[in-house]
Design an enzyme around this catalytic site. Structure first.
Site, PDB file in Angstrom:
ATOM      1  N   HIS A  85       2.608   2.199  -0.583  1.00  0.00           N
ATOM      2  CA  HIS A  85       2.660   2.565   0.074  1.00  0.00           C
ATOM      3  C   HIS A  85       1.577   1.147   1.156  1.00  0.00           C
ATOM      4  CE1 HIS A  85       1.754   6.767  -2.349  1.00  0.00           C
ATOM      5  NE2 HIS A  85       2.575   6.382  -1.438  1.00  0.00           N
ATOM      6  N   CYS A 105      -6.615   6.218  -3.206  1.00  0.00           N
ATOM      7  CA  CYS A 105      -5.419   7.335  -3.175  1.00  0.00           C
ATOM      8  C   CYS A 105      -6.177   9.020  -3.971  1.00  0.00           C
ATOM      9  CB  CYS A 105      -4.592   7.684  -3.855  1.00  0.00           C
ATOM     10  SG  CYS A 105      -3.761   5.222  -3.618  1.00  0.00           S
TER      11      CYS A 105
HETATM   12  N1  GLY Z   1       1.614   7.044  -9.284  1.00  0.00           N
HETATM   13  C1  GLY Z   1       1.581   7.536  -7.488  1.00  0.00           C
HETATM   14  C2  GLY Z   1       2.634   7.653  -7.476  1.00  0.00           C
HETATM   15  O1  GLY Z   1       3.410   7.365  -7.077  1.00  0.00           O
HETATM   16  O2  GLY Z   1       2.365   8.281  -6.093  1.00  0.00           O
END
Ligand code: GLY
Length: 253
Positions: A161, A248
């Protein structure tokens, strides 16, 4: 100022979560203890934390940041790009309705995950990644503009991300790793460059007057300390095994 956070307890199914990290399988008991200490760190920053029950149907659901974007003016439910995570947004509308009068939604063919959105004041940088596409980013920009905010896109390469590789640590300073160190989109910022080998520490969270950073990255710690940051280190080794970072694990608003 952030006042609240929402987190989701990891389920035992987290051991089957998406990953490309190659760091091994998470130890569930250790992950639970790290989650408890993460919540404590958020509370130390002055946040009231709402803890949601584990959702075993979704191995990655503890990474709740990807399901929504919480702005000062509205909440936006995302449309995760990973097929196994698509259903994670199902319960978000009633939940966010407890805190927000205005709730918007990203719709297919747009995809967008919260980890790809970095807020700097009233502007939102949106990473175009394997999880967030241009249609999702354009929908988000249109929503933001309706509420007097703005957005722009940044290509993401080599990171899951956008915020895996760059986070805002002060009003005009970004902590950046890899290609994000020299992206033209960030030329107006002071860049704190993460040393090779410590890339996972680029994902920090600025909460009010503190910075939460992942434990075990001495060079980044020194970098932030030199800028006068008040640091809280949090060990998230079990979440790193699933490519997860500090941001996250919560929604902050
Ligand atoms: N394990 C977090 C993701 O890949 O979205």
């Amino acid at each position: 100022m952030f006042k609240k956070a929402i987190v989701r307890t990891p389920g035992r199914s987290m051991v089957s979560g998406l990953t490309r990290a190659n760091l091994g399988t998470p130890d569930y008991q250790k992950a639970l203890e790290q989650h408890r200490l993460y919540i404590l760190a958020l509370e130390t920053c002055g946040l009231e934390v709402l803890v949601l029950d584990a959702d075993e149907a979704y191995p990655d659901s503890t990474f709740i940041e990807d399901t929504s974007l919480l702005t000062p003016h509205c909440a936006i439910i995302t449309c995760p790009g990973a097929p196994s995570r698509a259903g994670e947004t199902a319960g978000m509308r009633p939940l966010l309705g407890r805190f927000y009068a205005m709730i918007e939604e990203i719709k297919k063919p747009g995809t967008l995950e919260g980890g790809d959105v970095m807020q700097v004041g009233q502007h939102f940088y949106i990473g175009l990644s394997e999880r967030t596409n241009l249609a999702g980013a354009e929908q988000l920009i249109a929503i933001l503009e309706r509420y007097g905010m703005t957005g722009s896109t940044v290509p993401v390469k080599g990171f899951l991300h956008l915020k895996t590789g760059v986070t805002c640590v002060a009003e005009k300073a970004l902590l950046a790793a890899g290609a994000f160190i020299s992206r033209p989109e960030f030329s107006e910022f002071m860049i704190l460059a993460v040393a090779t080998g410590e890339e996972r520490a680029a994902n920090c969270i600025r909460i009010n007057d503190r910075i939460l950073m992942p434990a075990g990255f001495p060079k980044v710690r020194e970098l932030l300390t030199a800028e006068g940051a008040q640091i809280i280190e949090v060990d998230i080794s079990e979440y790193a095994k699933l490519d997860g970072g500090l941001t996250c694990l919560s929604l902050r608003f």
